[in-house]
Design a protein around this motif. Structure first.
Motif, mmCIF file in Angstrom:
data_model
loop_
_atom_site.group_PDB
_atom_site.id
_atom_site.type_symbol
_atom_site.label_atom_id
_atom_site.label_comp_id
_atom_site.label_asym_id
_atom_site.label_seq_id
_atom_site.Cartn_x
_atom_site.Cartn_y
_atom_site.Cartn_z
ATOM 1 N N PHE A 109 0.969 -1.239 0.078
ATOM 2 C CA PHE A 109 0.006 -0.039 -0.081
ATOM 3 C C PHE A 109 0.911 1.262 0.123
ATOM 4 O O PHE A 109 1.943 1.319 0.620
ATOM 5 N N ASP A 110 0.491 2.225 -0.447
ATOM 6 C CA ASP A 110 0.760 3.415 -0.520
ATOM 7 C C ASP A 110 0.219 4.178 0.815
ATOM 8 O O ASP A 110 -1.260 4.481 0.636
ATOM 9 N N TYR A 111 0.869 4.634 1.441
ATOM 10 C CA TYR A 111 0.163 5.267 3.009
ATOM 11 C C TYR A 111 0.231 6.865 2.763
ATOM 12 O O TYR A 111 1.047 7.315 2.447
ATOM 13 N N LEU A 112 -1.013 7.162 2.822
ATOM 14 C CA LEU A 112 -1.495 8.756 2.430
ATOM 15 C C LEU A 112 -1.641 9.440 3.719
ATOM 16 O O LEU A 112 -0.839 10.280 4.040
ATOM 17 N N THR A 113 -2.486 8.992 4.661
ATOM 18 C CA THR A 113 -2.337 9.798 5.949
ATOM 19 C C THR A 113 -3.213 9.414 6.971
ATOM 20 O O THR A 113 -4.260 8.450 6.752
ATOM 21 N N VAL A 114 -2.754 9.254 8.397
ATOM 22 C CA VAL A 114 -3.663 9.083 9.531
ATOM 23 C C VAL A 114 -4.409 10.113 9.407
ATOM 24 O O VAL A 114 -4.062 11.204 9.942
ATOM 25 N N ALA A 115 -5.959 9.950 9.264
ATOM 26 C CA ALA A 115 -6.886 11.075 9.464
ATOM 27 C C ALA A 115 -7.124 11.543 10.754
ATOM 28 O O ALA A 115 -7.160 12.726 11.101
ATOM 29 N N VAL A 116 -7.743 10.450 11.642
ATOM 30 C CA VAL A 116 -8.079 11.001 12.835
ATOM 31 C C VAL A 116 -7.826 9.789 13.818
ATOM 32 O O VAL A 116 -7.395 8.638 13.425
ATOM 33 N N GLN A 117 -7.958 9.869 15.149
ATOM 34 C CA GLN A 117 -7.440 9.040 16.137
ATOM 35 C C GLN A 117 -8.409 9.493 17.398
ATOM 36 O O GLN A 117 -8.830 10.487 17.674
ATOM 37 N N ALA A 118 -8.545 8.090 18.261
ATOM 38 C CA ALA A 118 -9.350 8.415 19.499
ATOM 39 C C ALA A 118 -8.928 7.137 20.406
ATOM 40 O O ALA A 118 -8.730 6.177 20.021
ATOM 41 N N PRO A 119 -8.895 7.557 21.407
ATOM 42 C CA PRO A 119 -8.371 6.688 22.668
ATOM 43 C C PRO A 119 -9.349 5.775 22.971
ATOM 44 O O PRO A 119 -10.785 6.172 22.617
ATOM 45 N N ASN A 120 -9.210 4.683 23.594
ATOM 46 C CA ASN A 120 -10.192 3.714 24.352
ATOM 47 C C ASN A 120 -10.600 4.154 25.740
ATOM 48 O O ASN A 120 -9.501 4.716 26.056
ATOM 49 N N VAL A 121 -11.518 3.782 26.159
ATOM 50 C CA VAL A 121 -11.928 4.242 27.547
ATOM 51 C C VAL A 121 -12.368 3.086 28.268
ATOM 52 O O VAL A 121 -12.927 2.061 27.371
ATOM 53 N N LEU A 122 -12.024 2.900 29.437
ATOM 54 C CA LEU A 122 -12.371 1.688 30.135
ATOM 55 C C LEU A 122 -13.696 2.064 30.983
ATOM 56 O O LEU A 122 -13.787 3.053 31.711
ATOM 57 N N VAL A 123 -14.718 1.236 30.409
ATOM 58 C CA VAL A 123 -16.024 1.690 31.005
ATOM 59 C C VAL A 123 -16.623 0.419 31.818
ATOM 60 O O VAL A 123 -16.150 -0.588 31.547
ATOM 61 N N VAL A 124 -17.659 0.639 32.590
ATOM 62 C CA VAL A 124 -18.269 -0.412 33.425
ATOM 63 C C VAL A 124 -19.782 0.130 33.468
ATOM 64 O O VAL A 124 -19.913 1.420 33.023
ATOM 65 N N PRO A 125 -20.690 -0.760 33.485
ATOM 66 C CA PRO A 125 -22.045 -0.488 33.683
ATOM 67 C C PRO A 125 -22.463 0.535 34.817
ATOM 68 O O PRO A 125 -21.634 0.565 35.870
ATOM 69 N N ALA A 126 -23.203 1.657 34.621
ATOM 70 C CA ALA A 126 -23.530 2.475 35.940
ATOM 71 C C ALA A 126 -23.850 1.783 37.206
ATOM 72 O O ALA A 126 -23.667 2.592 38.074
ATOM 73 N N ALA A 127 -24.367 0.753 37.278
ATOM 74 C CA ALA A 127 -24.657 0.077 38.348
ATOM 75 C C ALA A 127 -23.525 -0.740 39.064
ATOM 76 O O ALA A 127 -23.523 -1.342 39.952
ATOM 77 N N SER A 128 -22.432 -0.635 38.305
ATOM 78 C CA SER A 128 -21.114 -1.445 38.761
ATOM 79 C C SER A 128 -20.867 -0.923 39.937
ATOM 80 O O SER A 128 -20.798 0.139 40.461
ATOM 81 N N PRO A 129 -20.132 -1.730 40.661
ATOM 82 C CA PRO A 129 -19.767 -1.443 42.180
ATOM 83 C C PRO A 129 -18.079 -0.959 41.953
ATOM 84 O O PRO A 129 -17.702 -0.155 43.209
ATOM 85 N N PHE A 130 -17.530 -1.072 40.797
ATOM 86 C CA PHE A 130 -16.270 -0.548 40.664
ATOM 87 C C PHE A 130 -16.396 0.928 40.413
ATOM 88 O O PHE A 130 -17.068 1.379 39.387
ATOM 89 N N LYS A 131 -15.758 1.902 40.882
ATOM 90 C CA LYS A 131 -15.872 3.348 40.898
ATOM 91 C C LYS A 131 -14.352 3.774 40.454
ATOM 92 O O LYS A 131 -14.549 4.980 39.985
ATOM 93 N N THR A 132 -13.508 3.004 40.810
ATOM 94 C CA THR A 132 -11.950 3.355 40.104
ATOM 95 C C THR A 132 -11.324 2.220 39.591
ATOM 96 O O THR A 132 -11.870 1.051 39.773
ATOM 97 N N VAL A 133 -10.291 2.787 39.023
ATOM 98 C CA VAL A 133 -9.398 1.789 38.217
ATOM 99 C C VAL A 133 -8.793 0.614 39.399
ATOM 100 O O VAL A 133 -8.665 -0.640 39.380
ATOM 101 N N ALA A 134 -8.542 1.321 40.519
ATOM 102 C CA ALA A 134 -7.979 0.557 41.723
ATOM 103 C C ALA A 134 -9.017 -0.557 42.342
ATOM 104 O O ALA A 134 -8.471 -1.585 42.515
ATOM 105 N N ASP A 135 -10.199 -0.077 42.040
ATOM 106 C CA ASP A 135 -11.365 -1.175 42.708
ATOM 107 C C ASP A 135 -11.298 -2.379 41.581
ATOM 108 O O ASP A 135 -11.411 -3.495 42.069
#
Length: 317
Positions: A109-135
């Motif tokens: 392939f001829d590489y033209l451009t990386v157009a956009v990027q977005a990070p992944n996020v660590l998510v849990v359900p709203a009712a989850s007991p986990f409030k932090t990464v440490a939990d």
């Protein structure tokens, strides 16, 4: 003398004709089904490319085998600038390490451009007991392999983000692969699974609606959309950056003049305020880099994810 002038004129006409690009429809191949981030990018830039090229530009979805079917199709297309591919990182830096693909991502392939990027996020359900990464880490250490992490499928960026998280924290969870991001998010919203690493643009509406809780962002900096959410590094997990990106490539061997023309048009389309805002609103960051920068980035990303795939013995099955 007249004969010589005539021959020169013909030669000049031939050269002019050769680079009178484009003179027919340009196709943007998306190697995934409609509705995803790559498809959204292709459709967002299409009107601007049509305006610039003064030709029809169409989007064609060629999904299958985690993007490798569409990528192989583009590899086989003529290197004339009329077939381009708008894709996520998967077919270019992940899938080749998991499947036997009909292309060499580094050479075909001829590489033209990386157009956009977005990070992944660590998510849990709203009712989850986990409030932090440490939990979450504490729970994983208390019961190794018990907590379930949803993903869009084996080898997807959200799957690899979870594997990277487990590697860096010395923990383990149970990977639950789905056939795409949508069903994974549906079960996450319904608390059928405990957690997931998701592209921010895929879940921001659920976060804003209070249906998902964000524990951390897998980036080297906080997101303007979630200024109060720490990065994984801030939460104590080092070297766990996981960014999803979308880029544009073409079959190898584009004429230099055509390649320059396409890149210029892409830069103009991505810089358009309306196009840019559409992606910023859902957590994407504009990259719009050069072909040379994209080549270097593809090589580093491919090596990085291969190292993780080998270390964690990840397969596509």
């Amino acid at each position: 003398m007249k004969k010589t002038i005539a021959l020169v004129s013909l030669a000049l006409a031939a050269v002019t004709s050769a680079y009178a690009w484009p003179d027919k429809t340009v196709t943007l191949v998306v190697p995934f089904p409609p509705g995803g981030s790559s498809d959204a990018l292709a459709r967002a830039i299409t009107p601007k490319l049509q305006e610039k090229f003064k030709q029809t530009v169409i989007v064609e979805n060629k999904a299958g085998a985690t993007g490798s079917i569409g990528a192989a199709f583009v590899k086989r297309a003529p290197a004339d600038g009329y077939t381009l591919m708008v894709t996520s990182l998967g077919p270019l830096v992940i899938t080749p390490h998991l499947l036997k693909v009909a292309y060499d991502a580094a050479k075909d392939f001829d590489y033209l451009t990386v157009a956009v990027q977005a990070p992944n996020v660590l998510v849990v359900p709203a009712a989850s007991p986990f409030k932090t990464v440490a939990d979450l880490i504490a729970a994983e250490k208390a019961k190794p392999g018990a907590l379930t992490f949803a993903s869009a499928g084996n080898g997807s960026s959200d799957h690899l983000s979870a594997e990277l998280f487990w590697l860096q924290t010395g923990t383990s969870g149970l990977h639950v692969p789905y056939k795409g991001g949508a069903p994974a998010i549906t079960d996450l919203l319904g608390s059928q699974v405990d957690a997931a690493f998701q592209n921010i643009n895929s879940v921001i509406q659920h976060i804003n609606a209070g249906k998902l809780r964000t524990l951390a962002i897998a980036s080297d900096k906080r997101s303007p959309l979630l200024p109060n959410v720490p990065t994984l590094a801030e939460a104590g997990v080092k070297d766990a950056v996981a960014t999803s990106w979308q880029g544009v490539v073409a079959p190898k061997g584009l004429p230099p003049e055509v390649k320059a023309q396409i890149h210029a048009a892409l830069m103009e389309a991505l810089a358009d305020p309306a196009v840019k805002q559409k992606f910023v609103d859902v957590g994407f960051e504009l990259v719009a880099n050069t072909p040379e920068q994209f080549v270097a980035y593809q090589a580093s990303e491919s090596a990085r994810w291969k190292k993780l795939i080998d270390a964690r013995k990840i397969s596509a099955d």
